[in-house]
Write a protein that holds these residues in place. Structure first.
Motif, PDB file in Angstrom:
ATOM      1  N   LEU A 171       1.024   1.632   6.400  1.00  0.00           N
ATOM      2  CA  LEU A 171       1.035   0.533   5.435  1.00  0.00           C
ATOM      3  C   LEU A 171      -0.027   0.685   4.361  1.00  0.00           C
ATOM      4  O   LEU A 171       0.241   0.439   3.170  1.00  0.00           O
ATOM      5  CB  LEU A 171       0.832  -0.793   6.180  1.00  0.00           C
ATOM      6  N   ILE A 172      -1.231   1.059   4.739  1.00  0.00           N
ATOM      7  CA  ILE A 172      -2.351   1.022   3.802  1.00  0.00           C
ATOM      8  C   ILE A 172      -2.094   1.861   2.549  1.00  0.00           C
ATOM      9  O   ILE A 172      -2.246   1.357   1.420  1.00  0.00           O
ATOM     10  CB  ILE A 172      -3.672   1.416   4.500  1.00  0.00           C
ATOM     11  N   PRO A 173      -1.686   3.135   2.656  1.00  0.00           N
ATOM     12  CA  PRO A 173      -1.443   3.889   1.415  1.00  0.00           C
ATOM     13  C   PRO A 173      -0.344   3.279   0.553  1.00  0.00           C
ATOM     14  O   PRO A 173      -0.464   3.233  -0.675  1.00  0.00           O
ATOM     15  CB  PRO A 173      -1.044   5.283   1.920  1.00  0.00           C
ATOM     16  N   MET A 174       0.731   2.787   1.193  1.00  0.00           N
ATOM     17  CA  MET A 174       1.822   2.180   0.428  1.00  0.00           C
ATOM     18  C   MET A 174       1.354   0.919  -0.285  1.00  0.00           C
ATOM     19  O   MET A 174       1.635   0.715  -1.479  1.00  0.00           O
ATOM     20  CB  MET A 174       2.988   1.853   1.362  1.00  0.00           C
ATOM     21  N   ALA A 190     -11.404   3.538   0.562  1.00  0.00           N
ATOM     22  CA  ALA A 190     -11.256   4.987   0.412  1.00  0.00           C
ATOM     23  C   ALA A 190     -10.007   5.317  -0.403  1.00  0.00           C
ATOM     24  O   ALA A 190     -10.040   6.158  -1.318  1.00  0.00           O
ATOM     25  CB  ALA A 190     -11.189   5.655   1.779  1.00  0.00           C
ATOM     26  N   VAL A 191      -8.898   4.640  -0.097  1.00  0.00           N
ATOM     27  CA  VAL A 191      -7.661   4.885  -0.850  1.00  0.00           C
ATOM     28  C   VAL A 191      -7.814   4.391  -2.284  1.00  0.00           C
ATOM     29  O   VAL A 191      -7.405   5.066  -3.241  1.00  0.00           O
ATOM     30  CB  VAL A 191      -6.461   4.203  -0.173  1.00  0.00           C
ATOM     31  N   TRP A 192      -8.406   3.221  -2.451  1.00  0.00           N
ATOM     32  CA  TRP A 192      -8.600   2.649  -3.786  1.00  0.00           C
ATOM     33  C   TRP A 192      -9.402   3.601  -4.662  1.00  0.00           C
ATOM     34  O   TRP A 192      -9.062   3.833  -5.834  1.00  0.00           O
ATOM     35  CB  TRP A 192      -9.316   1.307  -3.654  1.00  0.00           C
ATOM     36  N   ASN A 193     -10.455   4.162  -4.103  1.00  0.00           N
ATOM     37  CA  ASN A 193     -11.317   5.050  -4.880  1.00  0.00           C
ATOM     38  C   ASN A 193     -10.611   6.360  -5.228  1.00  0.00           C
ATOM     39  O   ASN A 193     -10.706   6.847  -6.354  1.00  0.00           O
ATOM     40  CB  ASN A 193     -12.615   5.324  -4.126  1.00  0.00           C
ATOM     41  N   VAL A 199     -13.512  -4.382  13.339  1.00  0.00           N
ATOM     42  CA  VAL A 199     -12.201  -3.967  12.857  1.00  0.00           C
ATOM     43  C   VAL A 199     -12.095  -4.215  11.354  1.00  0.00           C
ATOM     44  O   VAL A 199     -11.645  -3.357  10.593  1.00  0.00           O
ATOM     45  CB  VAL A 199     -11.077  -4.721  13.605  1.00  0.00           C
ATOM     46  N   ARG A 200     -12.508  -5.394  10.920  1.00  0.00           N
ATOM     47  CA  ARG A 200     -12.401  -5.722   9.500  1.00  0.00           C
ATOM     48  C   ARG A 200     -13.240  -4.779   8.640  1.00  0.00           C
ATOM     49  O   ARG A 200     -12.790  -4.338   7.571  1.00  0.00           O
ATOM     50  CB  ARG A 200     -12.835  -7.166   9.233  1.00  0.00           C
ATOM     51  N   GLU A 201     -14.442  -4.466   9.083  1.00  0.00           N
ATOM     52  CA  GLU A 201     -15.302  -3.572   8.314  1.00  0.00           C
ATOM     53  C   GLU A 201     -14.680  -2.180   8.192  1.00  0.00           C
ATOM     54  O   GLU A 201     -14.744  -1.543   7.136  1.00  0.00           O
ATOM     55  CB  GLU A 201     -16.675  -3.487   8.968  1.00  0.00           C
ATOM     56  N   ARG A 202     -14.036  -1.751   9.256  1.00  0.00           N
ATOM     57  CA  ARG A 202     -13.418  -0.423   9.217  1.00  0.00           C
ATOM     58  C   ARG A 202     -12.170  -0.421   8.345  1.00  0.00           C
ATOM     59  O   ARG A 202     -11.912   0.547   7.628  1.00  0.00           O
ATOM     60  CB  ARG A 202     -13.095   0.039  10.635  1.00  0.00           C
ATOM     61  N   VAL A 203     -11.388  -1.473   8.432  1.00  0.00           N
ATOM     62  CA  VAL A 203     -10.217  -1.578   7.560  1.00  0.00           C
ATOM     63  C   VAL A 203     -10.667  -1.602   6.104  1.00  0.00           C
ATOM     64  O   VAL A 203     -10.041  -0.977   5.233  1.00  0.00           O
ATOM     65  CB  VAL A 203      -9.379  -2.818   7.912  1.00  0.00           C
ATOM     66  N   CYS A 251      -7.306  -9.813   0.556  1.00  0.00           N
ATOM     67  CA  CYS A 251      -6.242 -10.404   1.374  1.00  0.00           C
ATOM     68  C   CYS A 251      -5.593  -9.348   2.263  1.00  0.00           C
ATOM     69  O   CYS A 251      -5.262  -9.613   3.426  1.00  0.00           O
ATOM     70  CB  CYS A 251      -5.185 -11.052   0.492  1.00  0.00           C
ATOM     71  N   LEU A 252      -5.397  -8.145   1.713  1.00  0.00           N
ATOM     72  CA  LEU A 252      -4.822  -7.063   2.513  1.00  0.00           C
ATOM     73  C   LEU A 252      -5.730  -6.724   3.692  1.00  0.00           C
ATOM     74  O   LEU A 252      -5.262  -6.582   4.830  1.00  0.00           O
ATOM     75  CB  LEU A 252      -4.615  -5.826   1.642  1.00  0.00           C
ATOM     76  N   VAL A 253      -7.032  -6.614   3.426  1.00  0.00           N
ATOM     77  CA  VAL A 253      -7.985  -6.321   4.501  1.00  0.00           C
ATOM     78  C   VAL A 253      -7.951  -7.405   5.565  1.00  0.00           C
ATOM     79  O   VAL A 253      -7.878  -7.121   6.776  1.00  0.00           O
ATOM     80  CB  VAL A 253      -9.407  -6.168   3.933  1.00  0.00           C
ATOM     81  N   ASP A 254      -7.994  -8.683   5.146  1.00  0.00           N
ATOM     82  CA  ASP A 254      -7.987  -9.791   6.106  1.00  0.00           C
ATOM     83  C   ASP A 254      -6.702  -9.799   6.933  1.00  0.00           C
ATOM     84  O   ASP A 254      -6.744 -10.004   8.156  1.00  0.00           O
ATOM     85  CB  ASP A 254      -8.140 -11.122   5.363  1.00  0.00           C
TER      86      ASP A 254
END
Length: 210
Positions: free
Chosen positions: A174-177, A106-109, A96-100, A200-203
């Protein structure tokens, strides 16, 4: 291009020939570049037309009005992102963590590309709420389609895992926001602090999803 060349039409409903398709693509490329350059100039169809060396009438023929132009820009950007093309998405594996992490990266890039900056500039330059819907109905619909394509991509990253569906829906929103907020710190905070915030967001999301 977002449409097959042989079937691409102008806003007036006429089929575009090769020159018309090239003009349309040039206008889209210039519009995206103008949005992405961060000059702070107002969103202006006349500015795009001048930069492309065409008249307002040509732009109007291609897109109808400023609403049609921005809607076409968003459709083009959706196609460029690949988020609307599941057949080209990579096979997803890992925890799960690796996929998150992949989703966050992806969004960051994308936020640091001309295409990503163009979308954010367009979001910031449009009115909010009902006013946006009334003045820019086509753009509003195209923005929703752009965002929904990314939401489907995020679901794909987690689809084969036995996770709570409500939590997955919350996380994909949540992730895009959250990444837009962290991206705003890209030039204001140290690279280490920004990287720590992403970690921290990923964790936190991985723990939340369980």
């Amino acid at each position: 291009m977002s449409e097959a060349g042989s079937t691409m039409q102008s806003a007036a409903g006429t089929r575009l020939n090769r020159k018309g398709r090239e003009t349309r693509q040039r206008l889209l490329d210039i519009a995206i570049g103008s949005l992405a350059d961060g000059s702070g100039e107002p969103l202006s169809a006349n500015r795009i037309a001048r930069a492309a060396g065409v008249s307002w009438g040509t732009l109007k023929h291609q897109f109808g009005d400023i609403d049609g132009l921005w809607a076409a820009v968003l459709t083009e950007l959706t196609d460029r992102s690949g988020a609307n093309s599941p057949e080209i998405w990579p096979r997803v594996t890992g925890s799960v963590r690796e996929r998150v992490r992949e989703m966050v990266d992806a969004v960051w890039n994308i936020l640091d590309t001309p295409e990503g900056r163009a979308v954010e500039a367009l979001r910031a330059g449009l009115p909010n709420g009902q006013e946006r819907v009334e003045i820019f109905p086509l753009t509003t619909a195209a923005m929703a389609a752009y965002e929904n394509a990314w939401l489907r991509a995020f679901e794909y990253f987690l689809a084969d895992l036995p996770l709570d569906a409500d939590k997955v829906r919350g996380v994909r929103t949540l992730i895009p926001m959250a990444m837009r907020g962290i991206n705003n710190e890209r030039g204001l905070s140290s690279p280490a602090d920004v990287a720590n915030a992403r970690d921290c967001l990923v964790d936190a999301i991985a723990v939340y999803l369980g």
